[in-house]
Design a protein around this motif. Structure first.
Motif, mmCIF file in Angstrom:
data_model
loop_
_atom_site.group_PDB
_atom_site.id
_atom_site.type_symbol
_atom_site.label_atom_id
_atom_site.label_comp_id
_atom_site.label_asym_id
_atom_site.label_seq_id
_atom_site.Cartn_x
_atom_site.Cartn_y
_atom_site.Cartn_z
ATOM 1 N N ILE A 196 0.774 -1.182 0.094
ATOM 2 C CA ILE A 196 -0.065 -0.008 0.208
ATOM 3 C C ILE A 196 0.810 1.170 0.055
ATOM 4 O O ILE A 196 0.725 2.238 -0.874
ATOM 5 N N LYS A 197 2.069 1.247 0.818
ATOM 6 C CA LYS A 197 2.849 2.607 0.881
ATOM 7 C C LYS A 197 3.411 2.661 -0.538
ATOM 8 O O LYS A 197 3.580 3.744 -0.991
ATOM 9 N N GLU A 198 3.891 1.395 -1.240
ATOM 10 C CA GLU A 198 4.438 1.795 -2.421
ATOM 11 C C GLU A 198 3.613 2.058 -3.543
ATOM 12 O O GLU A 198 3.885 2.970 -4.456
ATOM 13 N N LEU A 199 2.394 1.498 -3.321
ATOM 14 C CA LEU A 199 1.273 2.073 -4.463
ATOM 15 C C LEU A 199 0.725 3.651 -4.001
ATOM 16 O O LEU A 199 0.672 4.338 -5.318
ATOM 17 N N SER A 200 0.959 4.029 -3.068
ATOM 18 C CA SER A 200 0.674 5.152 -2.687
ATOM 19 C C SER A 200 1.733 6.408 -3.272
ATOM 20 O O SER A 200 1.306 7.560 -3.378
ATOM 21 N N ASN A 248 -1.169 8.840 -13.256
ATOM 22 C CA ASN A 248 -0.908 8.146 -14.386
ATOM 23 C C ASN A 248 -0.439 6.813 -14.399
ATOM 24 O O ASN A 248 -1.020 5.703 -14.877
ATOM 25 N N GLU A 249 0.537 6.367 -13.445
ATOM 26 C CA GLU A 249 0.964 5.410 -13.154
ATOM 27 C C GLU A 249 0.003 4.385 -12.485
ATOM 28 O O GLU A 249 -0.280 3.138 -12.780
ATOM 29 N N LYS A 250 -1.022 4.938 -11.613
ATOM 30 C CA LYS A 250 -1.956 4.396 -10.968
ATOM 31 C C LYS A 250 -3.315 3.910 -12.055
ATOM 32 O O LYS A 250 -3.638 2.495 -11.876
ATOM 33 N N ILE A 251 -3.366 4.604 -13.136
ATOM 34 C CA ILE A 251 -4.128 4.216 -13.980
ATOM 35 C C ILE A 251 -3.741 3.263 -14.895
ATOM 36 O O ILE A 251 -4.276 2.306 -15.136
#
Length: 70
Positions: free
Chosen positions: A6-10, A15-18
């Motif tokens: 979760i920390k890495e994803l945050s 754009n990277e999340k999409i």
């Protein structure tokens, strides 16, 4: 591990999340037989398809909908 993930994803930008969500969806959609959905979804879909078959005069084409809303 979950907290670390979760920390890495945050740290990802929007754009990277999409791109990540698209990749996840593609991996799920690549094997549709493995994706289950509730029976009531099937009945709703069947009812809508039946309505479409019975009443084609009131529908809109995809081109009309796309032009109006997209």
């Amino acid at each position: 591990m979950e907290d670390t993930l979760i920390k890495e994803l945050s740290r990802l930008n929007k754009n990277e999340k999409i791109m990540l969500v698209e990749a996840l969806w593609d991996s799920i959609a690549s094997d549709p037989e493995q994706v289950s959905f509730p029976e009531h979804h099937k009945s709703i879909l069947e009812k809508r398809l039946q309505t479409l078959d019975e009443d084609t005069a009131n529908g809109k084409s995809w081109d009309e909908v796309r032009g109006k809303y997209l």
